[in-house]
Design a protein around this motif. Structure first.
Motif, PDB file in Angstrom:
ATOM      1  N   ASP A  95     -11.462  -3.897   1.898  1.00 22.28           N
ATOM      2  CA  ASP A  95     -10.405  -3.551   2.850  1.00 22.28           C
ATOM      3  C   ASP A  95      -9.016  -3.839   2.305  1.00 22.28           C
ATOM      4  OD1 ASP A  95      -9.698  -2.510   5.396  1.00 22.28           O
ATOM      5  OD2 ASP A  95      -9.260  -4.541   6.102  1.00 22.28           O
ATOM      6  N   HIS A  96      -8.927  -4.593   1.227  1.00 25.69           N
ATOM      7  CA  HIS A  96      -7.620  -5.011   0.713  1.00 25.69           C
ATOM      8  C   HIS A  96      -7.151  -4.180  -0.471  1.00 25.69           C
ATOM      9  CE1 HIS A  96      -7.734  -8.481   3.350  1.00 25.69           C
ATOM     10  NE2 HIS A  96      -8.968  -8.699   2.953  1.00 25.69           N
ATOM     11  N   ASP A  99      -5.513  -1.176   3.963  1.00 21.81           N
ATOM     12  CA  ASP A  99      -6.474  -1.794   4.882  1.00 21.81           C
ATOM     13  C   ASP A  99      -6.633  -0.941   6.134  1.00 21.81           C
ATOM     14  OD1 ASP A  99      -4.174  -2.281   6.367  1.00 21.81           O
ATOM     15  OD2 ASP A  99      -4.089  -4.418   5.870  1.00 21.81           O
ATOM     16  N   THR A 100      -7.418  -1.423   7.091  1.00 26.34           N
ATOM     17  CA  THR A 100      -7.733  -0.640   8.295  1.00 26.34           C
ATOM     18  C   THR A 100      -6.478  -0.323   9.106  1.00 26.34           C
ATOM     19  OG1 THR A 100      -8.243  -2.719   9.440  1.00 26.34           O
ATOM     20  CG2 THR A 100     -10.087  -1.507   8.501  1.00 26.34           C
ATOM     21  N   GLY A 156     -13.505   0.070   6.368  1.00 27.06           N
ATOM     22  CA  GLY A 156     -12.979  -1.283   6.517  1.00 27.06           C
ATOM     23  C   GLY A 156     -13.565  -1.999   7.725  1.00 27.06           C
ATOM     24  N   TYR A 165       0.798  -1.227   0.000  1.00 24.80           N
ATOM     25  CA  TYR A 165       0.000   0.000   0.000  1.00 24.80           C
ATOM     26  C   TYR A 165       0.833   1.280   0.000  1.00 24.80           C
ATOM     27  CZ  TYR A 165      -3.348  -3.476   1.794  1.00 24.80           C
ATOM     28  OH  TYR A 165      -4.109  -4.599   1.983  1.00 24.80           O
TER      29      TYR A 165
END
Length: 367
Positions: free
Chosen positions: A346-347, A351-352, A310, A126
């Motif tokens: 979420d991916h 993500d969170t 998320g 990310y």
């Protein structure tokens, strides 16, 4: 505050919702995912004629929208239908970059051309600045070598916006260039995505002309494009949650046990109330993000919203499946598709955990 849509956005939302309700379902989406491109070309052409790509661009760029709430209206309806499209990948990610570097190409994007964005790499996790793909200037142009991972809509694209490093170490923000690369010049291994659509791993070992370089300083553009795409992903998740909520409420009203609908059981009512509250909180967060998308603190709002989306997505998916019982796990029932697609939100774009850490870092820097 008045959160009502403008007349134009309301018309777009109503028309798009009616069209998608009549044009697609989870079975058609599954069949399309198994096709070579993962794209229903006829449906994408119809969506293009309705103006979906054009709503992602401002009037100055040749479109008729481009604001955060235009993105929200369109993405939420696509999520409500559970429909994978190249909208985020082409009109938003690549579109934001090309509008700033090659504005003559926006007309083609608005007309439905698909140019995917190949930025993420197998080890990037990310991090937008983590680019190991290398670009070296030669007498013949630019020599590009590297790998790109999980490039959404790649099988349907005829070109890619590719990031590659021309200078600096692998995680420096400076030295990231952006190139426009024809799809037939890359090696591709494609596969179906969990929740619909297809993506691919790209292997780059090619030379492109010198004018294929869109910019040699592309990190700021990547940030802007990523922020807009994340807002669209959050809005799509909101639409998915709304459909899952509707399916679950209908099931609780229809499924009977001990001679009465299970929706009358107080324990299930309490759990459903928690889901409704969380969805409304998520909606408020998406509205807040779209209102601040072009502001100076947009990065902070992006991370706050993506983190909340998320966490809410996981709650909604898990609670809906549990309240449905065993039928919620079957792919023959629509909930299976929507829950799977929601779980994958979420991916993408962080993500969170990633966005929680990023929010803390940005908040400390702003203090």
């Amino acid at each position: 505050m008045d959160f009502k849509l403008t007349e134009e956005r309301q018309m777009l939302q109503d028309g798009l919702r009616r069209f998608l309700a009549d044009s697609t379902d989870h079975e058609k989406i599954a069949a399309t995912t198994d096709s070579d491109t993962g794209l229903d070309a006829a449906l994408w052409e119809q969506l293009t004629e309705m103006g979906l790509p054009g709503a992602m661009f401002s009037e100055a760029q040749g479109g008729f929208g481009g604001a955060g709430f235009d993105i929200m209206v369109v993405a939420e309806e696509l999520g409500r239908a559970g429909l994978p499209t190249p909208l985020i990948d082409s009109a938003i990610l690549s579109g934001t970059i090309l509008a700033a570097t090659r504005p003559e190409l926006t007309e083609a994007l608005i007309a439905g051309r698909i140019i995917a964005c190949a930025h993420g790499e197998p080890t990037s996790r990310y991090d937008l600045s983590h680019v190991q793909t290398a670009a070296q200037k030669t007498a013949d142009g630019w020599r590009i070598n590297g790998n790109k991972s999980v490039v959404h809509s790649a099988p349907a694209a005829d070109a890619f916006v590719v990031s590659a490093r021309t200078a600096g170490n692998h995680d420096a923000e400076a030295g990231i260039a952006l190139f426009l690369v024809p799809a037939d010049q890359v090696q591709m291994r494609d596969y179906p995505l969990n929740g619909g659509g297809r993506a691919a791993e790209l292997t780059l070992d090619l030379t492109v002309p010198e004018d294929a370089c869109l910019t040699e300083d592309g990190f700021a553009l990547l940030q802007t494009a990523n922020a807009r795409a994340t807002a669209a992903q959050c809005a799509e998740a909101l639409g998915l949650m709304e459909t899952i909520k509707t399916l679950t409420v209908e099931y609780l009203q229809q499924r009977k046990q001990f001679g009465q609908p299970i929706g009358k059981f107080q324990a299930l009512q309490h759990r459903m109330a928690d889901v409704l509250i969380e969805i409304e909180q998520a909606r408020s967060s998406v509205i807040n993000l779209c209102g601040h998308l072009d502001g100076p603190d947009s990065a902070l709002h992006v991370s706050a919203t993506k983190n909340l989306i998320g966490r809410t997505a996981r709650l909604v998916a898990e609670e809906s499946i549990q309240m449905h019982g065993g039928i919620g796990m079957t792919m023959e029932y629509a909930l299976g598709h929507f829950a799977k697609r929601l779980s994958m939100v979420d991916h993408r774009f962080g993500d969170t955990d990633y966005h929680l850490e990023r929010f803390i870092h940005l908040a400390q820097a702003a203090a």
